[in-house]
Design an enzyme around this catalytic site. Structure first.
Site, mmCIF file in Angstrom:
data_model
loop_
_atom_site.group_PDB
_atom_site.id
_atom_site.type_symbol
_atom_site.label_atom_id
_atom_site.label_comp_id
_atom_site.label_asym_id
_atom_site.label_seq_id
_atom_site.Cartn_x
_atom_site.Cartn_y
_atom_site.Cartn_z
ATOM 1 C CG HIS A 48 -6.823 0.076 10.349
ATOM 2 N ND1 HIS A 48 -7.299 -0.433 8.841
ATOM 3 C CD2 HIS A 48 -5.476 0.341 10.156
ATOM 4 C CE1 HIS A 48 -6.131 -0.387 8.142
ATOM 5 N NE2 HIS A 48 -5.399 0.339 8.876
ATOM 6 C CB CYS A 97 -11.518 1.895 4.870
ATOM 7 S SG CYS A 97 -12.137 0.902 6.183
ATOM 8 N NE ARG A 115 -3.922 -0.059 1.717
ATOM 9 C CZ ARG A 115 -4.901 0.602 2.253
ATOM 10 N NH1 ARG A 115 -5.280 0.129 3.343
ATOM 11 N NH2 ARG A 115 -5.261 1.710 1.842
HETATM 12 C C1 CIR Z 1 -5.943 -3.648 4.029
HETATM 13 O O1 CIR Z 1 -5.813 -4.597 4.724
HETATM 14 O O2 CIR Z 1 -5.150 -2.682 4.176
HETATM 15 C C2 CIR Z 1 -7.074 -3.374 3.402
HETATM 16 N N1 CIR Z 1 -7.557 -4.706 2.723
HETATM 17 C C3 CIR Z 1 -8.334 -2.900 4.116
HETATM 18 C C4 CIR Z 1 -7.977 -1.593 4.755
HETATM 19 C C5 CIR Z 1 -9.041 -0.953 5.720
HETATM 20 N N2 CIR Z 1 -8.909 0.307 5.922
HETATM 21 C C6 CIR Z 1 -9.286 0.802 7.169
HETATM 22 O O3 CIR Z 1 -9.875 0.060 7.900
HETATM 23 N N3 CIR Z 1 -9.166 2.039 7.406
#
Ligand code: CIR
Length: 262
Positions: free
Chosen positions: A170, A257, A94
């Site tokens: 998170h 998110c 990411r």
């Molecule tokens: C991850 O694992 O980074 C993504 N699949 C999901 C991100 C979710 N974001 C969040 O809770 N702020």
């Protein structure tokens, strides 16, 4: 309805990014069914409509196939009333998501800071309560990242409070501040002394996914299919808007998110 003047924040805009086809390769903590791309697009559209209904101008960024998780824009930056702060994602796949959102944020903010390695932080770990920002120390956010964030916040007259956590991806996976001192909270955080002063709305373990709900200008977006949590939010005096997020949930994504609200 609650008196809107009691609230301290009002959002005017949100940034979102259209899910890409490679969303099926998004990071996930469990072996679950893969998201259905077309369904994810439909759900994303409904999410945009809900933000617009709450009075926000929505800036829609194009899908970017290089980054399967790039629809989860919340993790890339912390947008405060005084500055924007780019994060440094703890998930390697990411990291490049910061570069692709930089210009958009620069269109709206003159004052921009950034978290630097070895600090890592994803803004899904940051919960804003007025000028205070609770920062979850998770697998994605390390102490160095949290400390850098706190120094930046203090520099602009705000503050940060680190929170230990073990069970969630998170911080906001299991907590949401929905203004007027209401905190939606799940089991892991019930005994946390730093949350004792809030009016706690306890979300049951069966509905824990819905603890990630989003206050937007005195309405609360809630994931579809969690009736008890929806009723709990309504008992606090809010209008709720239920949105189907089934495809994002398959890769650990929730409502917050999917946007940066400011
Ligand atoms: C991850 O694992 O980074 C993504 N699949 C999901 C991100 C979710 N974001 C969040 O809770 N702020």
């Amino acid at each position: 309805m609650l008196n809107s003047s009691a609230s301290t924040i009002e959002f005017n805009r949100a940034i979102v990014r259209t899910p890409c086809k490679r969303i099926v390769e998004g990071l996930t903590s469990a072996t679950m069914e893969k998201p259905d791309y077309n369904k994810a697009l439909e759900q994303h559209n409904e999410y945009i409509k809900a933000l617009q209904y709450c009075g926000l101008e929505v800036i829609i960024l194009p899908a970017d196939e290089r980054y399967p998780d790039s629809t989860f824009v919340e993790d890339t930056a912390l947008l405060t009333p005084h500055c924007a702060i780019f994060t440094n994602p703890g998930a390697e796949s990411r990291e490049g998501e910061i570069a692709i959102i930089r210009e958009t944020i620069a269109d709206f903010y003159n004052t921009i800071e950034a978290i630097k390695p070895p600090g890592t932080i994803e803004a899904g770990d940051i919960m804003r309560v007025g000028n205070n920002f609770y920062i979850g120390l998770s697998e994605r956010t390390n102490e160095e990242g949290a400390n850098q964030m706190i120094s930046i916040l203090r520099h602009y007259g705000m503050d940060g409070i680190p929170i230990n956590m073990n069970e969630m991806l998170h911080l906001k996976t299991g907590l949401s501040y929905i203004e007027n001192n209401y905190l939606m909270i799940t089991k892991e955080f019930l005994n946390e002394p730093k949350f004792k002063h809030f009016k706690q709305l306890e979300v049951s373990s069966e509905e824990a996914y819905a603890a990630n709900s989003v206050w937007v200008n005195n309405r609360v977006l809630v994931p579809q299919g969690f009736p008890n949590t929806k009723a709990l939010i309504e008992s606090a005096g809010y209008e709720t808007i239920a949105i189907d997020t089934s495809e994002f949930r398959k890769i650990d994504g929730g409502l917050s998110c999917l946007s940066l609200r400011f």
